[in-house]
Scaffold this active site. Structure first.
Site, PDB file in Angstrom:
ATOM      1  N   PHE A 181      43.106  36.228  50.949  1.00  0.00           N
ATOM      2  CA  PHE A 181      41.703  36.262  51.370  1.00  0.00           C
ATOM      3  C   PHE A 181      41.308  37.595  52.000  1.00  0.00           C
ATOM      4  O   PHE A 181      40.218  37.719  52.564  1.00  0.00           O
ATOM      5  CB  PHE A 181      41.421  35.124  52.358  1.00  0.00           C
ATOM      6  CG  PHE A 181      41.608  33.756  51.742  1.00  0.00           C
ATOM      7  CD1 PHE A 181      40.630  33.221  50.915  1.00  0.00           C
ATOM      8  CD2 PHE A 181      42.757  33.018  51.971  1.00  0.00           C
ATOM      9  CE1 PHE A 181      40.795  31.960  50.325  1.00  0.00           C
ATOM     10  CE2 PHE A 181      42.932  31.764  51.396  1.00  0.00           C
ATOM     11  CZ  PHE A 181      41.954  31.237  50.570  1.00  0.00           C
TER      12      PHE A 181
ATOM     13  N   CYS B 161      36.124  41.312  42.661  1.00  0.00           N
ATOM     14  CA  CYS B 161      36.407  39.869  42.580  1.00  0.00           C
ATOM     15  C   CYS B 161      35.218  38.915  42.571  1.00  0.00           C
ATOM     16  O   CYS B 161      35.268  37.908  41.883  1.00  0.00           O
ATOM     17  CB  CYS B 161      37.361  39.497  43.705  1.00  0.00           C
ATOM     18  SG  CYS B 161      38.972  40.259  43.451  1.00  0.00           S
TER      19      CYS B 161
ATOM     20  N   ASN C 239      46.767  42.023  38.064  1.00  0.00           N
ATOM     21  CA  ASN C 239      45.327  41.847  37.911  1.00  0.00           C
ATOM     22  C   ASN C 239      45.000  40.708  36.947  1.00  0.00           C
ATOM     23  O   ASN C 239      45.734  40.441  36.006  1.00  0.00           O
ATOM     24  CB  ASN C 239      44.652  43.154  37.472  1.00  0.00           C
ATOM     25  CG  ASN C 239      45.522  43.987  36.564  1.00  0.00           C
ATOM     26  OD1 ASN C 239      46.742  43.964  36.668  1.00  0.00           O
ATOM     27  ND2 ASN C 239      44.904  44.708  35.657  1.00  0.00           N
TER      28      ASN C 239
ATOM     29  N   PRO D 268      41.658  40.187  35.262  1.00  0.00           N
ATOM     30  CA  PRO D 268      40.248  40.535  35.027  1.00  0.00           C
ATOM     31  C   PRO D 268      39.530  39.502  34.159  1.00  0.00           C
ATOM     32  O   PRO D 268      40.159  38.596  33.623  1.00  0.00           O
ATOM     33  CB  PRO D 268      40.353  41.867  34.271  1.00  0.00           C
ATOM     34  CG  PRO D 268      41.694  41.842  33.617  1.00  0.00           C
ATOM     35  CD  PRO D 268      42.578  41.034  34.509  1.00  0.00           C
TER      36      PRO D 268
ATOM     37  N   SER E  22      47.869  36.432  42.841  1.00  0.00           N
ATOM     38  CA  SER E  22      46.614  36.751  42.143  1.00  0.00           C
ATOM     39  C   SER E  22      45.679  35.551  42.247  1.00  0.00           C
ATOM     40  O   SER E  22      46.122  34.423  42.458  1.00  0.00           O
ATOM     41  CB  SER E  22      46.858  36.986  40.657  1.00  0.00           C
ATOM     42  OG  SER E  22      47.886  37.884  40.417  1.00  0.00           O
TER      43      SER E  22
HETATM   44  P1  NAD Z   1      45.067  45.934  41.078  1.00  0.00           P
HETATM   45  O1  NAD Z   1      44.550  46.225  39.717  1.00  0.00           O
HETATM   46  O2  NAD Z   1      44.803  46.867  42.192  1.00  0.00           O
HETATM   47  O3  NAD Z   1      46.666  45.764  40.993  1.00  0.00           O
HETATM   48  C1  NAD Z   1      47.319  45.031  39.999  1.00  0.00           C
HETATM   49  C2  NAD Z   1      48.618  45.766  39.645  1.00  0.00           C
HETATM   50  O4  NAD Z   1      49.368  44.953  38.734  1.00  0.00           O
HETATM   51  C3  NAD Z   1      48.402  47.107  38.924  1.00  0.00           C
HETATM   52  O5  NAD Z   1      49.008  48.156  39.672  1.00  0.00           O
HETATM   53  C4  NAD Z   1      49.068  46.922  37.564  1.00  0.00           C
HETATM   54  O6  NAD Z   1      49.726  48.099  37.093  1.00  0.00           O
HETATM   55  C5  NAD Z   1      50.077  45.834  37.865  1.00  0.00           C
HETATM   56  N1  NAD Z   1      50.525  45.116  36.680  1.00  0.00           N
HETATM   57  C6  NAD Z   1      49.805  44.638  35.646  1.00  0.00           C
HETATM   58  N2  NAD Z   1      50.619  44.047  34.738  1.00  0.00           N
HETATM   59  C7  NAD Z   1      51.879  44.153  35.228  1.00  0.00           C
HETATM   60  C8  NAD Z   1      53.151  43.727  34.754  1.00  0.00           C
HETATM   61  N3  NAD Z   1      53.276  43.073  33.600  1.00  0.00           N
HETATM   62  N4  NAD Z   1      54.237  44.009  35.516  1.00  0.00           N
HETATM   63  C9  NAD Z   1      54.113  44.668  36.680  1.00  0.00           C
HETATM   64  N5  NAD Z   1      52.942  45.094  37.185  1.00  0.00           N
HETATM   65  C10 NAD Z   1      51.830  44.837  36.462  1.00  0.00           C
HETATM   66  O7  NAD Z   1      44.555  44.465  41.417  1.00  0.00           O
HETATM   67  P2  NAD Z   1      44.318  43.845  42.888  1.00  0.00           P
HETATM   68  O8  NAD Z   1      42.991  44.259  43.391  1.00  0.00           O
HETATM   69  O9  NAD Z   1      45.531  44.065  43.714  1.00  0.00           O
HETATM   70  O10 NAD Z   1      44.185  42.301  42.508  1.00  0.00           O
HETATM   71  C11 NAD Z   1      45.305  41.542  42.109  1.00  0.00           C
HETATM   72  C12 NAD Z   1      44.923  40.077  42.151  1.00  0.00           C
HETATM   73  O11 NAD Z   1      44.591  39.703  43.492  1.00  0.00           O
HETATM   74  C13 NAD Z   1      43.706  39.704  41.300  1.00  0.00           C
HETATM   75  O12 NAD Z   1      43.915  38.417  40.764  1.00  0.00           O
HETATM   76  C14 NAD Z   1      42.580  39.653  42.309  1.00  0.00           C
HETATM   77  O13 NAD Z   1      41.571  38.744  41.909  1.00  0.00           O
HETATM   78  C15 NAD Z   1      43.279  39.132  43.540  1.00  0.00           C
HETATM   79  N6  NAD Z   1      42.650  39.526  44.824  1.00  0.00           N
HETATM   80  C16 NAD Z   1      42.196  40.803  45.020  1.00  0.00           C
HETATM   81  C17 NAD Z   1      41.657  41.161  46.264  1.00  0.00           C
HETATM   82  C18 NAD Z   1      41.142  42.561  46.533  1.00  0.00           C
HETATM   83  O14 NAD Z   1      40.592  42.778  47.597  1.00  0.00           O
HETATM   84  N7  NAD Z   1      41.291  43.517  45.636  1.00  0.00           N
HETATM   85  C19 NAD Z   1      41.635  40.238  47.313  1.00  0.00           C
HETATM   86  C20 NAD Z   1      42.135  38.951  47.079  1.00  0.00           C
HETATM   87  C21 NAD Z   1      42.648  38.607  45.834  1.00  0.00           C
HETATM   88  C1  UGA Z   2      35.983  39.683  49.154  1.00  0.00           C
HETATM   89  C2  UGA Z   2      36.209  38.564  50.165  1.00  0.00           C
HETATM   90  O1  UGA Z   2      35.510  38.865  51.381  1.00  0.00           O
HETATM   91  C3  UGA Z   2      37.688  38.385  50.462  1.00  0.00           C
HETATM   92  O2  UGA Z   2      37.882  37.259  51.322  1.00  0.00           O
HETATM   93  C4  UGA Z   2      38.440  38.152  49.150  1.00  0.00           C
HETATM   94  O3  UGA Z   2      39.827  38.059  49.392  1.00  0.00           O
HETATM   95  C5  UGA Z   2      38.163  39.316  48.204  1.00  0.00           C
HETATM   96  O4  UGA Z   2      36.731  39.422  47.980  1.00  0.00           O
HETATM   97  C6  UGA Z   2      38.778  39.124  46.861  1.00  0.00           C
HETATM   98  O5  UGA Z   2      39.092  38.009  46.465  1.00  0.00           O
HETATM   99  O6  UGA Z   2      38.877  40.160  46.202  1.00  0.00           O
HETATM  100  P1  UGA Z   2      35.876  42.332  49.267  1.00  0.00           P
HETATM  101  O7  UGA Z   2      35.255  42.210  47.910  1.00  0.00           O
HETATM  102  O8  UGA Z   2      37.006  43.276  49.437  1.00  0.00           O
HETATM  103  O9  UGA Z   2      36.401  40.899  49.758  1.00  0.00           O
HETATM  104  O10 UGA Z   2      34.759  42.770  50.328  1.00  0.00           O
HETATM  105  P2  UGA Z   2      33.550  42.005  51.060  1.00  0.00           P
HETATM  106  O11 UGA Z   2      33.527  42.442  52.455  1.00  0.00           O
HETATM  107  O12 UGA Z   2      33.596  40.549  50.807  1.00  0.00           O
HETATM  108  O13 UGA Z   2      32.271  42.625  50.341  1.00  0.00           O
HETATM  109  C7  UGA Z   2      31.971  42.323  48.990  1.00  0.00           C
HETATM  110  C8  UGA Z   2      30.622  42.914  48.632  1.00  0.00           C
HETATM  111  O14 UGA Z   2      29.572  42.215  49.292  1.00  0.00           O
HETATM  112  C9  UGA Z   2      30.468  44.385  49.048  1.00  0.00           C
HETATM  113  O15 UGA Z   2      29.772  45.072  48.042  1.00  0.00           O
HETATM  114  C10 UGA Z   2      29.652  44.302  50.321  1.00  0.00           C
HETATM  115  O16 UGA Z   2      28.938  45.471  50.582  1.00  0.00           O
HETATM  116  C11 UGA Z   2      28.744  43.133  49.998  1.00  0.00           C
HETATM  117  N1  UGA Z   2      28.199  42.450  51.195  1.00  0.00           N
HETATM  118  C12 UGA Z   2      29.034  41.847  52.074  1.00  0.00           C
HETATM  119  C13 UGA Z   2      26.831  42.380  51.372  1.00  0.00           C
HETATM  120  O17 UGA Z   2      26.047  42.915  50.566  1.00  0.00           O
HETATM  121  N2  UGA Z   2      26.336  41.717  52.469  1.00  0.00           N
HETATM  122  C14 UGA Z   2      27.149  41.105  53.366  1.00  0.00           C
HETATM  123  O18 UGA Z   2      26.630  40.514  54.346  1.00  0.00           O
HETATM  124  C15 UGA Z   2      28.528  41.179  53.168  1.00  0.00           C
END
Ligand code: NAD
Ligand code: UGA
Length: 459
Positions: A162, A276, A91, A93, A131
C-alpha cells in the site's frame, strides 16, 4: 550453516520490490534479503550510489543494510533454491493486446516468474504475491507451481503493498496495516504466520491483518479504487465550484471535518496519475464485467472517465484563457512527475496535457527537479517540439503562461515578481495543483486560473 535464520528473495527490483525489501532488511538483520531482477542496469544501480529510483530516505536505508543482509543480483535461478520465502513484485501492466486489451492485467511476467520458481525450487517455499493482481490469481499461480513432477510444495500468499511513491520509506516503516492473505488449511495458516513474524519485527501485531487469499487480493484493488474515487469526486465538485463561485478547498475542508468523511485525499487537481490507479480500476472493471456485474463495472469506470474529463477541462481552460489560441505561444509546464517527491512520470497528467497543448500547436517548455529524463522518454516521439530546462526561471522566460502540473514545494517559493517581469503580457498561471498564493500572484499582475476556484483576471 548460513548465519541467517531465513532467506528471502524478491523477484522484481522496481518501485515496490527495492524499497520494501530494503526496509525488511533494515528491520530484520537476522534475515538475508536478496532482491533480483532481469534488468542488469537496474541491479547495477541498486548496487551503486545512484539508486535507480528517487525516494526520500531510501539512500540511508539501503546504505545501512546493503552488503550486511541486503543483496541485489540478476542471478535469479541461483537464488530460488536457497530461498524460504519468495516475494514476486514484477510489473502487472494493463494488457494492450488480445482479450481484455485496455482493461485486464497483463500477467505474462508473473507467469514467467512462477514457471521459473517451479523449475528451480528444491524445497518447500512460500511464494508471496507482492504485485497487485486480479482476485483469484493465487489459484492460477498455485496450479502453475504444482504442475509437473515434483515433491516441492508451494504455499501462495497475497501480501499487497500500500506504499505511495514519494513517501515509500515512511509508509513502509509506519504502515497503517500490513495485509496477509493465505490458505485456510494448516499449511496456509503456517505460511501466514511465517510472514507475520517477518513484519512483526517492526509493525505492531494488531496492525498485521490476516485474511483469506481472495480478500487480500481484492482489498488491494478496492483500496486503490476508493482512493481514486475520492479524487474524482472532489474533482467533479471542482467543476461545479468553477460554475458557481464556490471554492473547492473550502468545500473540501467543510466536508472533510466530518469524521465519517475525513480530510485526506480531497485535494482537487488536474487529475490523478501514477502507474496504478487507472490500471487497477480498469482491472476491477474488467473483473466485474467478467462476472457479469455490468452496473458495478460502469460505476467504477466512471472514476477514470471523470479523471480524463478533469485533464480535458484543464487544457480547455488554458486555451480559452489564451484568447482561444495557443498557436506558437510559449507555455511553461512547472513539474512533470505524477506527484511531488518522485521522478516517476507514469500516467502523469502532464503527459496528456503536453500532448494536447502540442496538438493546439503551442510551444511547450518543461521543467521538473527530478523527472526530466523520464519526460524526455515519455515524449520521445514529439521531442523536437518540446524544450526541457532544469531552471524554472529560464522555463518561464518569455512564456505567455505557466501551468503547474506537479505540487513540488520549490514552486511555492519562487520569486514570482521576477518571473512575471520576464514573461509576455498578459501573463497567466494555471495552477493545476492549487499550491500557489493566488491573491499574491494576482497582486503582482498575473491572471490566475486555479482549479475549482474563481479565476483572478487582471487583463
Ligand atoms: P516496476 O516496473 O518499477 O518494477 C517491476 C520490475 O520487475 C522491473 O524492474 C522489471 O525489470 C522486473 N521484472 C519483470 N519481469 C521480470 C522477470 N521475469 N524476472 C525478474 N524481474 C522481472 O513496477 P513497480 O512500480 O515496482 O510495481 C510492481 C507491482 O507492484 C505492480 O503490480 C504494481 O501494481 C504494484 N504496486 C506498485 C506501487 C507503486 O507505488 N509503484 C505500489 C503498490 C503496488
Ligand atoms: C497510490 C496509493 O496511494 C497507494 O496506497 C498504492 O499503494 C499505490 O497507489 C499503488 O498501488 O501503486 P501513488 O500512486 O504512489 O500511491 O500516489 P498517491 O499519493 O496515491 O497519488 C496518486 C495521484 O493522485 C497523484 O497524481 C496525486 O497527485 C493525485 N492526488 C492525490 C490528487 O490529485 N489529490 C489528492 O488529494 C491526492
Amino acid at each position: 550453516m548460513s548465519e541467517f535464520k531465513t532467506s528471502i528473495l524478491c523477484i522484481g527490483a522496481g518501485y515496490v520490490g527495492g524499497p520494501t525489501m530494503a526496509v525488511i532488511a533494515k528491520n530484520c538483520p537476522d534475515i538475508k534479503v536478496t532482491v533480483s531482477d532481469i534488468n542488469q542496469t537496474r541491479i547495477d544501480a541498486w548496487n551503486s550510489d545512484e539508486l535507480p529510483i528517487y525516494e526520500p530516505g531510501l539512500d540511508e536505508v539501503v546504505r545501512e543494510a546493503r552488503g550486511r543482509n541486503l543483496f541485489f543480483t540478476t542471478d535469479i535461478d541461483g537464488e530460488i533454491p536457497k530461498s524460504d520465502i519468495i516475494f514476486v513484485s514484477v510489473n502487472t501492466p494493463t494488457k494492450t493486446f488480445g482479450r481484455g486489451a485496455g482493461k485486464a492485467a497483463d500477467l505474462q511476467f508473473w507467469e514467467k516468474v512462477a514457471r521459473n520458481i517451479k523449475d528451480h525450487a528444491v524445497k518447500d517455499t512460500i511464494v508471496v504475491e507482492k504485485s497487485t493482481l486480479p482476485v483469484r490469481t493465487a489459484e492460477a499461480i498455485s496450479r502453475i507451481l504444482h504442475s509437473g513432477p515434483s515433491d516441492v510444495h508451494f504455499e501462495v500468499l497475497s501480501n499487497p503493498e500500500f506504499l505511495a511513491e514519494g513517501t515509500a520509506v515512511h509508509d513502509l516503516e509506519n504502515p497503517d496495516r500490513v495485509l496477509i492473505g493465505g490458505g485456510e488449511d494448516e499449511r496456509g495458516q503456517a505460511a501466514i504466520q511465517a510472514l507475520v513474524e517477518v513484519y512483526a519485527a517492526w509493525v505492531p501485531r494488531e496492525q498485521i491483518l490476516t485474511t483469506n487469499v481472495w480478500s487480500a487480493e481484492l482489498s488491494k484493488l478496492t483500496a486503490n479504487a476508493f482512493l481514486a474515487q475520492r479524487i474524482s469526486s472532489i474533482n467533479a465538485i471542482s467543476a461545479l465550484c468553477e460554475a458557481t463561485e464556490a471554492d473547492v478547498d473550502e468545500v473540501a475542508r467543510a466536508i472533510g471535518s466530518d469524521s465519517r468523511i475525513g480530510p485526506k485525499f480531497l485535494r482537487s487537481s488536474v487529475g490523478f496519475g501514477g502507474s496504478c490507479f487507472k490500471k487497477d480500476i480498469l482491472n476491477l472493471v474488467y473483473l466485474c464485467e467478467h462476472y457479469g456485474l455490468d452496473e458495478v463495472a460502469a460505476y467504477w469506470e466512471q472514476v477514470v472517465h471523470m479523471n480524463e474529463y478533469q485533464m480535458s477541462r484543464f487544457v480547455e481552460k488554458v486555451v480559452t484563457g489564451s484568447f482561444n489560441t495557443i498557436v506558437g505561444k510559449r507555455l511553461a509546464l512547472f513539474g512533470f512527475a505524477f506527484k511531488a517527491n518522485t521522478g516517476d512520470t507514469r500516467e502523469s497528467p502532464a503527459i496528456t496535457v503536453t500532448r494536447r497543448l502540442l496538438n493546439e500547436r503551442a510551444s511547450v517548455v518543461i521543467t521538473d527537479p527530478k523527472a526530466i529524463p523520464e519526460a524526455k522518454h515519455d515524449l520521445a516521439d514529439v521531442i523536437d517540439q518540446v524544450e526541457f530546462c532544469e531552471d524554472p526561471y529560464e522555463a518561464a522566460n518569455g512564456a505567455h503562461a505557466i501551468c503547474v502540473m506537479t505540487e513540488w514545494d520549490l514552486y511555492k517559493d519562487l520569486d514570482y515578481q521576477r518571473i512575471f517581469d520576464s514573461m509576455m503580457k498578459p501573463a497567466s498561471i494555471y495552477d493545476g495543483r492549487n499550491i500557489l498564493d493566488h491573491a499574491a500572484l494576482a497582486e503582482i499582475g498575473f491572471n490566475v486560473y486555479p482549479i475549482g476556484k474563481r479565476a483572478l483576471v487582471n487583463s
